[in-house]
Design a protein around this motif. Structure first.
Motif, PDB file in Angstrom:
ATOM      1  N   LYS A   1      14.889  24.346 -26.361  1.00  0.00           N
ATOM      2  CA  LYS A   1      15.897  25.303 -26.262  1.00  0.00           C
ATOM      3  C   LYS A   1      15.466  26.236 -27.074  1.00  0.00           C
ATOM      4  CE  LYS A   1      19.175  23.017 -23.179  1.00  0.00           C
ATOM      5  NZ  LYS A   1      20.648  22.171 -23.403  1.00  0.00           N
ATOM      6  N   GLU A   2      15.830  25.829 -28.370  1.00  0.00           N
ATOM      7  CA  GLU A   2      15.272  26.499 -29.684  1.00  0.00           C
ATOM      8  C   GLU A   2      14.206  27.798 -30.242  1.00  0.00           C
ATOM      9  OE1 GLU A   2      16.677  24.400 -33.564  1.00  0.00           O
ATOM     10  OE2 GLU A   2      17.616  23.228 -32.023  1.00  0.00           O
TER      11      GLU A   2
ATOM     12  N   GLU B   1      17.384  37.383 -26.475  1.00  0.00           N
ATOM     13  CA  GLU B   1      16.341  35.930 -26.280  1.00  0.00           C
ATOM     14  C   GLU B   1      15.085  35.617 -27.405  1.00  0.00           C
ATOM     15  OE1 GLU B   1      16.316  34.922 -22.109  1.00  0.00           O
ATOM     16  OE2 GLU B   1      16.434  36.626 -21.543  1.00  0.00           O
ATOM     17  N   GLY B   2      14.626  36.284 -27.889  1.00  0.00           N
ATOM     18  CA  GLY B   2      13.719  36.242 -28.628  1.00  0.00           C
ATOM     19  C   GLY B   2      14.029  35.981 -30.152  1.00  0.00           C
ATOM     20  N   SER B   3      13.009  35.740 -30.838  1.00  0.00           N
ATOM     21  CA  SER B   3      13.304  35.392 -32.433  1.00  0.00           C
ATOM     22  C   SER B   3      13.394  36.990 -33.310  1.00  0.00           C
ATOM     23  CB  SER B   3      11.565  34.754 -32.854  1.00  0.00           C
ATOM     24  OG  SER B   3      12.142  34.750 -34.315  1.00  0.00           O
ATOM     25  N   LYS B   4      14.835  36.703 -34.063  1.00  0.00           N
ATOM     26  CA  LYS B   4      15.062  38.009 -34.211  1.00  0.00           C
ATOM     27  C   LYS B   4      13.911  38.653 -35.604  1.00  0.00           C
ATOM     28  CE  LYS B   4      19.659  38.334 -32.748  1.00  0.00           C
ATOM     29  NZ  LYS B   4      21.130  38.425 -33.010  1.00  0.00           N
ATOM     30  N   ASP B   5      13.380  37.098 -36.313  1.00  0.00           N
ATOM     31  CA  ASP B   5      12.538  37.758 -37.735  1.00  0.00           C
ATOM     32  C   ASP B   5      11.195  37.230 -37.477  1.00  0.00           C
ATOM     33  OD1 ASP B   5      15.212  37.329 -39.240  1.00  0.00           O
ATOM     34  OD2 ASP B   5      15.424  34.984 -38.067  1.00  0.00           O
ATOM     35  N   PHE B   6      10.426  37.101 -36.402  1.00  0.00           N
ATOM     36  CA  PHE B   6       8.963  36.770 -36.238  1.00  0.00           C
ATOM     37  C   PHE B   6       8.286  38.157 -36.101  1.00  0.00           C
ATOM     38  CE2 PHE B   6       5.275  36.206 -33.540  1.00  0.00           C
ATOM     39  CZ  PHE B   6       4.740  35.129 -34.406  1.00  0.00           C
TER      40      PHE B   6
ATOM     41  N   ASN C   1       4.991  29.747 -27.025  1.00  0.00           N
ATOM     42  CA  ASN C   1       6.475  30.032 -27.440  1.00  0.00           C
ATOM     43  C   ASN C   1       6.909  30.374 -29.431  1.00  0.00           C
ATOM     44  OD1 ASN C   1       9.319  29.433 -25.688  1.00  0.00           O
ATOM     45  ND2 ASN C   1       7.464  28.088 -25.426  1.00  0.00           N
ATOM     46  N   VAL C   2       7.105  30.462 -29.573  1.00  0.00           N
ATOM     47  CA  VAL C   2       7.883  30.964 -31.121  1.00  0.00           C
ATOM     48  C   VAL C   2       9.455  30.530 -31.643  1.00  0.00           C
ATOM     49  CG1 VAL C   2       5.824  32.547 -31.568  1.00  0.00           C
ATOM     50  CG2 VAL C   2       8.462  33.055 -31.368  1.00  0.00           C
ATOM     51  N   PRO C   3      10.139  29.888 -32.920  1.00  0.00           N
ATOM     52  CA  PRO C   3      10.971  29.729 -32.907  1.00  0.00           C
ATOM     53  C   PRO C   3      11.871  30.369 -32.935  1.00  0.00           C
ATOM     54  CG  PRO C   3       9.284  28.545 -34.593  1.00  0.00           C
ATOM     55  CD  PRO C   3       8.574  29.207 -33.971  1.00  0.00           C
ATOM     56  N   LYS C   4      12.722  30.522 -32.600  1.00  0.00           N
ATOM     57  CA  LYS C   4      13.913  31.952 -32.689  1.00  0.00           C
ATOM     58  C   LYS C   4      14.757  31.830 -33.809  1.00  0.00           C
ATOM     59  CE  LYS C   4      15.987  31.462 -27.777  1.00  0.00           C
ATOM     60  NZ  LYS C   4      16.994  30.812 -26.401  1.00  0.00           N
ATOM     61  N   ASP C   5      14.779  30.985 -35.022  1.00  0.00           N
ATOM     62  CA  ASP C   5      14.801  31.259 -35.907  1.00  0.00           C
ATOM     63  C   ASP C   5      14.382  31.220 -36.962  1.00  0.00           C
ATOM     64  OD1 ASP C   5      16.442  31.738 -38.517  1.00  0.00           O
ATOM     65  OD2 ASP C   5      17.570  29.262 -38.300  1.00  0.00           O
TER      66      ASP C   5
END
Length: 603
Positions: free
Chosen positions: A288-289, A299-304, A271-275
C-alpha cells in the motif's frame, strides 16, 4: 498431433476484400458524374446535399476551384451517397483549405452515421487532406461533413479503394543479434502467420485472484468456445525490491511453454515507493506504500523524478537497477528453460497523451515526456541484454495514434513489435452505440501503428476489452498479430472483461472456432525449434484457372490475375496459384485473365 498452420482466411471474406480492392484499378469516373460505381469517385463539394456555392470565405480564399466554386463548412452540414460493389475499406480525401486557425482545426466526418474527427492543418491553398480509411458496406453509403468546429473550404471529395497492407514488409528477425534459438524461432512463426491469422491470447489474473486459480480465464474460455488461447499474458510486477513475493508467475510461464506448447507475453507494472525521499534502498515496504502511478495523479510518488532514472549516481537510478535485478532473475530462469517472451515493459507510457506538465500521464515512466521515456526504455534494453545476457526477449512497444505518438517511439533498433491497447467500450466507442460490446476492428488505429514503422514491425493488440468481430477484422484489413483481453475479476470483483458487458458471446465463439484464429491446440509442435511447421499446400494438383487456389474457377480468379499483373507485390500469387493461372503455358498475361473469365462462364 497439432496442426502445422490454420487454413487461409475464409474464402468468402477474402474474395470480398479482393473484389473491393480491384475497383481501385477501374477507370476514373468523371467529376460530378454521379457514377458512384466507378472508383476513384469524385464529387464537386457544392453538389453535396445541403451544400451551397461559395466563391469567398472568411479570410484568404483559395483560387482555381474545379467547379462553380466550393462548399464552406460553416452554419450547416453537407452529405452525399456513394454505392460500392462489396464490403471493404475506402479512403476519403477532400481537396480543401483551412484559414481560420494556424494551429490546425478539428474537422468532423461521419460515414454511415459513425463520426470521426481529424485535425486539418492551416492552408490558404487547396491541399488534398485525407480523413482516413473507412469501411463501406455493399450498396449505398452516406458520407457527411459535420458542422461542429468547421470553417473549412471544400472543393472536391474523392472516394477511392484503400490498398491492402503489405504484411510481407514486416521484419522476421530480432533487434537483439544474440537472440536465443527459441526466440528466433518464435519470431519466425509470428512473421509467418502475420496478416493471414490472428493469435488468441488472454491475460491471467495476478495476486492470488480467483482464489488462487490462475487457470480461471482459460477454463472459462474452454467451456464457452471449446478452445484455449495460444498466448498467456502475465505480469512480473510482484518481483520487486519493495514488497516482492513469488506468486509462481515464472513457473506458470515455463509450464505453459514447455509442457503445453503455448506462447508467453509479459508486462511489468514496476512499483516505486510513494515516499521515495525517506525510503532507504533495499528496505521492504507494504504494497500500500508503493505505486506505479504518475507523479501528479494524487497516488504517485511525489519525490521520484523519472528523469534521474537514467543518471548514474542518483537514488532513482540505483532503485531502478535494483528493480531490474529482481526482474532479470526471473527472465533468466525462463531463458534457461528455453522459454522466449513477448516482452512489453514500460507500457502505455503516452496513456491519456499525458506529460509531466499536465499530470495526466498514467504511469511514472511516462510522466516526464517522450525524451525521458525513450532513455528509460533504452537503458532497460541495454541492461537486460548486455549486463544480464538476456536474449530470450521479443521487445514490444506500446504505441498510440496521437499526432505526436511517433516522438515516443524508441527506434527500430530497440523494438521488435508495436502494439496498441484497445479499450473502447466505456469511451471513444466509434460504433454509434452507448454501451455493450464494441466489435470494431479499429482499422484506423491499426493503420496508424502500421504507418509508424512503414510496415516494418508487426502490429499487435496487446490488451483489449471486446475481441473484435471476425468479419470486421477480415474485411477491414486490420491484421492484428494477436489479441489479449485483460483479466476477468470474476468472483473477486474488478473489471470483468470476459463478461457480457464486454464480450458478444456469439462473436467470441465464432472467432475462436474460425480458421482465422489460432488457439493453443493449433500451434506447431516445432514452435521453438524451427519457426513452426512448413505449411502444407492447400492444393497439390493443378486446376487450370484457379488462381486463388480455392478449388473452383470463377471471375474472381480473373480479377486476382489482373491485380497480380498490375502490382505483384501487393497482390502476390502462391506458386500453386501461378501454375493454375498460366492457362496457355506461356507465362501469366492478360490473355490468361480473359481465358479464365471464359472458363468461369462456361465459354
Amino acid at each position: 498431433m497439432k496442426s502445422n498452420f490454420k487454413k487461409v482466411i475464409s474464402t468468402f471474406a477474402a474474395l470480398a476484400v479482393t473484389a473491393a480492392s480491384y475497383t481501385a484499378a477501374m477507370p476514373v469516373g468523371a467529376v460530378g458524374s454521379g457514377n458512384a460505381d466507378t472508383f476513384p469517385y469524385t464529387i464537386e463539394a457544392e453538389d453535396m446535399e445541403g451544400a451551397s456555392v461559395w466563391t469567398n470565405n472568411y479570410g484568404p480564399a483559395p483560387k482555381n476551384t474545379s467547379g462553380e466554386g466550393f462548399f464552406y463548412l460553416t452554419g450547416g452540414s453537407a452529405s452525399f451517397t456513394v454505392t460500392v460493389p462489396e464490403d471493404g475499406m475506402y479512403t476519403i480525401t477532400a481537396r480543401c483549405a483551412q484559414v481560420l486557425d494556424k494551429n490546425g482545426r478539428q474537422e468532423s466526418i461521419a460515414v454511415n452515421g459513425i463520426k470521426r474527427m481529424k485535425n486539418m492543418p492551416y492552408s490558404e491553398e487547396w491541399v488534398d487532406f485525407s480523413f482516413g480509411s473507412f469501411r463501406l458496406n455493399k450498396g449505398v453509403n452516406t458520407i457527411e461533413f459535420i458542422n461542429e468546429y468547421g470553417y473549412m473550404a471544400i472543393d472536391t471529395v474523392t472516394v477511392s479503394a484503400t490498398p491492402k497492407h503489405d504484411y510481407t514488409l514486416a521484419e522476421g528477425t530480432l533487434t537483439d543479434k544474440n537472440a536465443t534459438p527459441e526466440a528466433k524461432s518464435l519470431m519466425a512463426y509470428l512473421k509467418s502467420v502475420y496478416g493471414s491469422h490472428i493469435i488468441a491470447g488472454q491475460q491471467e489474473i495476478y495476486g492470488g485472484g480467483h482464489g488462487g486459480n490462475y487457470e480461471w480465464e482459460n477454463e472459462y474460455l474452454k467451456d464457452l468456445t471449446g478452445k484455449v488461447p495460444a498466448i498467456r499474458g502475465v505480469d512480473f510486477m510482484n518481483y520487486n525490491p519493495l514488497y516482492g513475493w513469488d506468486d509462481g508467475t515464472t513457473e506458470r510461464c515455463i509450464e505453459w511453454a514447455t509442457e503445453r506448447g503455448g506462447i508467453v507475453t509479459a508486462s511489468w507494472h514496476i512499483n516505486v515507493p510513494k515516499d521515495f525521499k525517506n525510503y532507504t534502498l533495499g528496505d521492504r515496504l507494504d504494497w500500500k506504500e508503493c505505486t506505479y502511478k504518475n507523479y501528479q495523479s494524487g497516488e504517485g510518488s511525489k519525490d521520484f523524478d523519472t528523469r534521474n532514472v537514467v543518471i548514474e549516481g542518483t537514488k532513482e537510478y540505483e532503485y531502478f537497477q535494483l528493480a531490474i535485478k529482481d526482474l532479470a532473475a526471473q527472465l533468466t530462469r525462463l531463458q534457461d528453460a528455453g522459454v522466449p517472451v513477448i516482452w512489453r515493459p514500460l507500457h502505455e507510457a503516452q496513456g491519456n497523451e499525458g506529460n509531466y506538465s499536465d499530470g495526466t500521464a498514467w504511469f511514472w515512466w511516462g510522466d516526464r515526456g517522450a525524451e525521458t521515456y525513450k532513455q528509460v526504455w533504452k537503458l532497460l534494453y541495454t541492461t537486460l541484454t548486455e549486463e544480464y545476457g538476456l536474449h530470450n526477449l521479443i521487445w514490444e512497444f506500446n504505441s498510440y495514434d496521437y499526432t505526436n505518438s511517433a516522438s515516443w517511439y524508441p527506434g527500430d533498433d530497440y523494438v521488435d513489435i508495436v502494439a496498441y491497447d484497445k479499450y473502447n467500450v466505456e469511451y471513444n466507442r466509434g460504433d454509434g452505440k452507448s454501451s455493450g460490446p464494441n466489435l470494431l476492428a479499429i482499422p484506423a488505429k491499426f493503420d496508424a501503428l502500421y504507418a509508424l514503422t512503414n510496415g516494418k514491425k508487426m502490429v499487435a493488440m496487446a490488451e483489449n476489452d471486446t475481441i473484435p468481430a471476425l468479419d470486421n477484422l477480415v474485411v477491414e484489413d486490420a491484421g492484428w498479430l494477436y489479441f489479449c483481453p485483460w483479466y476477468d475479476g470474476g468472483n473477486d470483483g474488478g473489471t470483468a472483461f470476459l463478461g457480457a458487458a464486454y464480450q458478444d458471446f456469439d462473436e467470441l465463439k465464432k472467432i475462436y472456432q474460425s480458421d482465422y484464429c489460432i488457439t493453443l491446440d493449433e500451434l506447431p509442435v516445432d514452435l521453438y525449434t524451427n519457426g513452426g511447421s512448413t505449411p502444407v499446400p492447400v492444393q497439390v494438383e493443378k486446376l487450370i484457372g484457379d488462381a486463388n487456389c480455392d478449388g473452383k474457377v470463377d471471375t474472381l480468379d480473373a480479377v486476382l490475375v489482373m491485380q497480380y499483373l498490375a502490382n505483384s507485390k501487393n497482390y502476390p500469387l502462391t506458386e500453386q496459384g501461378k501454375a493454375n493461372a498460366d492457362v496457355d503455358g506461356n507465362g501469366i498475361s492478360s490473355s490468361d485473365a480473359q481465358a479464365i473469365q471464359k472458363l468461369a462462364i462456361g465459354g
